[in-house]
Write an enzyme that holds these catalytic residues in place. Structure first.
Site, PDB file in Angstrom:
ATOM      1  N   LYS A  92       0.871  -1.183   0.000  1.00 29.95           N
ATOM      2  CA  LYS A  92       0.000   0.000   0.000  1.00 29.95           C
ATOM      3  C   LYS A  92       0.898   1.220   0.000  1.00 29.95           C
ATOM      4  CE  LYS A  92      -4.541   0.651   0.339  1.00 29.95           C
ATOM      5  NZ  LYS A  92      -5.547  -0.285  -0.179  1.00 29.95           N
ATOM      6  N   ASP A 132      -6.708   4.222  -5.253  1.00 30.44           N
ATOM      7  CA  ASP A 132      -7.233   4.107  -3.892  1.00 30.44           C
ATOM      8  C   ASP A 132      -7.904   5.456  -3.595  1.00 30.44           C
ATOM      9  OD1 ASP A 132      -6.543   1.983  -1.521  1.00 30.44           O
ATOM     10  OD2 ASP A 132      -6.732   3.960  -0.673  1.00 30.44           O
TER      11      ASP A 132
END
Ligand code: NAD
Length: 403
Positions: A92, A132
C-alpha cells in the site's frame, strides 16, 4: 497494526515474519507549484510481504496518510491476495497531500515526481500500485507514462486500474461488487435462504461505486433492494426501490428522495432494519458494540473495509448473524486487478463476460475452501479467513527457505 498483530497472535504462532513489513520506503517529493515556488511532499510505499509474488496494493492521496495506517492496509492486502489464491503479495502507498488544493498540472507533476523517486522499487514484476482514495484512472495513466519513459519501453503492467485504452480491464469498474454478489449468491444457495422463492430483502449503506453496482446486480438477480443511502441519508420502500432511477439521481448529484415513492430514513435506522441481507458499502466501523444488539439482518456482507468492529463481531456471532468478512467479500477488485496485469503481461484483452466467469470461479473456490475449513471448528468466517491466508504465506516462506 499492533492491535491486528495481537488479535492474530502473530508472534506466538511462530508467524513473526508477518509481524513487520518486509520493506518500508519513504520519499520526499519536491513539487514545482504553479506560482513558481517549491513544496516538499512526503510519500510512503510499504511492501508488506512478497513470498507469493510481486506486491500489489493501492496508492492514496490524502492529507492524513500516515505510515502506521499504510502498514496495516498493506498487511491486509497481503492477506486478501493470499486468501483468494493470487500469486501476489501485499503493498500500500500514499502521498500526504490534500489533492483538492492542487491544480491538475500540480497533481500530474506530483504523480510523476513519485514515479521518479519510486521507479526502482515498483514495476510489473516487483510491486504494482492501483487506485485508492483520491486516485483514479488518470493518475494511473500518468504513472504508466512516466514509468515507461524512464524504462524506455511501454510498461502498462506497472499499475492496474488504468483507462481501457491504456490496458485497463473490462469489468474492473464493477468487479468489487460483482465478486461480493457472487459470494452472497453462493452463501444464500448453500444455506437454502431463498427456499420460499421470494425476493430476499437487502439494505445497502453507501451508494457510490461499490454500493451502486451491487444494488444493480442484486436487483437484476431478483433480490429486493429496499433501502440504499449516501452520506446525506437513505431512502426506503418495503416493496423494493427503483434502483436504475436512484443510480441516475446519484450520478446527477440529485437528492435520492427526488425519485419519489420512497420514505426517507437515516443511516442509523438503515442498519437496524429487519431485512435478510445488510451490505455496508461506505465507511469503516459502522456496526459497533453500541448498535450490534439492534441489528436485525440475517447476513451481513462487508463490502466496505472493516465496517464491523471486533466487539460487534462477538455480539453478532452470539446472536446467530453471519458476517461475510471484507477480506473475502470485497476481494473481487483485486482479483480483476490481477486479471488486468495478466492481460498486460500477455498482450491480450478479455471480454467482460470472460472476466466475470473467471472472477466467479476464483472467488467461489476460495469461499468453498473456507466453508470446508470451518466444518471441523467453532471458528467464524473471519477468523478462518485470516488463518487460511496466513498459512498460505507461511507455506510459501517455508518452501522458499526463508523459514
Ligand atoms: P465511493 O466514494 O464511490 O462511495 C462511497 C459511498 O458512501 C458514497 O455514496 C457516499 O455518499 C457514501 N457515504 C459516505 N459517508 C457515508 C455515511 N456516513 N453514511 C452512509 N454513506 C456514506 O467509494 P467506493 O469505491 O464505493 O468504496 C466504498 C467502500 O468499499 C470503501 O470502504 C472502500 O474502502 C471499500 N472498497 C472499495 C473497493 C473498490 O474497488 N472501489 C474495493 C475494496 C473495498
Amino acid at each position: 497494526m499492533e492491535a491486528l498483530a495481537a488479535k492474530l497472535n502473530l508472534e506466538a504462532n511462530g508467524h513473526d515474519i508477518l509481524h513487520q513489513p518486509r520493506r518500508i520506503l519513504t520519499f520526499s517529493i519536491p513539487l514545482r507549484m504553479d506560482d513558481g515556488s517549491v513544496k516538499i511532499f512526503s510519500a510512503y510505499r510499504v511492501q508488506y510481504n512478497d513470498a507469493l509474488g510481486p506486491t500489489k496494493g493501492g496508492i492514496r492521496f490524502h492529507h492524513e496518510v500516515d505510515l502506521d495506517e499504510v502498514k496495516t492496509l498493506s498487511f491486509l492486502m497481503a492477506l486478501k491476495c493470499s486468501l483468494v489464491g493470487l500469486p501476489l503479495g501485499g503493498a500500500k502507498g500514499g502521498i500526504a497531500v490534500d489533492p483538492r488544493e492542487l491544480s491538475m498540472g500540480e497533481l500530474e507533476r506530483l504523480t510523476r515526481g513519485f514515479v521518479e523517486e519510486a521507479h526502482n522499487f515498483i514495476g510489473p514484476d516487483i510491486d504494482i500500485p492501483a487506485p485508492d482514495v483520491n486516485t483514479n484512472a488518470q493518475v494511473m495513466a500518468w504513472i504508466v507514462d512516466e514509468y515507461s519513459k524512464i524504462k524506455g519501453k511501454f510498461q502498462p503492467g506497472v499499475v492496474t486500474g488504468k483507462p481501457i485504452v491504456l490496458g485497463g480491464s473490462l469489468g474492473r469498474d464493477a468487479a468489487t461488487s460483482m465478486g461480493g454478489a457472487f459470494v452472497l449468491r453462493h452463501f444464500v444457495e448453500k444455506k437454502g435462504m431463498n427456499a420460499e422463492g421470494k425476493g430476499l430483502t437487502v439494505a445497502i449503506q453507501g451508494f457510490g461505486n461499490v454500493g451502486g453496482h451491487i444494488a444493480r446486480i442484486l436487483t437484476d438477480w431478483g433480490y429486493r433492494v429496499v433501502v440504499v443511502s449516501n452520506s446525506k441519508g437513505g431512502v426506503y420502500n418495503k416493496d423494493g426501490l427503483d434502483v436504475p432511477a436512484l443510480r441516475a439521481a446519484q450520478a446527477a448529484r440529485e437528492p435520492l428522495a427526488d425519485v419519489g415513492n420512497v420514505e426517507e430514513i437515516s443511516n442509523e435506522e438503515l442498519l437496524e432494519l429487519d431485512v435478510d441481507i445488510l451490505i455496508p458499502s461506505a465507511l469503516a466501523h459502522q456496526i459497533t458494540e453500541e448498535n450490534a444488539e439492534r441489528i436485525n439482518a440475517k447476513v451481513i456482507l462487508e463490502m466496505a473495509n472493516a465496517p464491523v468492529t471486533q466487539e460487534a463481531d462477538a455480539i453478532l456471532e452470539q446472536r446467530g448473524i453471519t458476517v461475510i468478512p471484507d477480506i473475502l467479500a470485497n476481494a473481487g477488485g483485486v482479483i480483476v486487478s490481477y486479471y488486468e496485469w495478466v492481460q498486460n503481461t500477455q498482450h491480450v484483452s478479455w471480454s467482460e463476460e470472460e472476466v466475470n466467469d473467471k472472477l466467479e470461479k476464483q472467488i467461489i473456490q476460495a469461499f468453498d475452501a473456507l466453508l470446508a475449513a470451518m466444518e471441523d471448528t467453532e471458528k467464524n468466517l473471519r477468523d478462518i479467513s485470516y488463518e487460511v491466508a496466513i498459512e498460505r504465506i507461511v507455506e510459501a516462506e517455508k518452501l522458499r527457505g526463508t523459514l
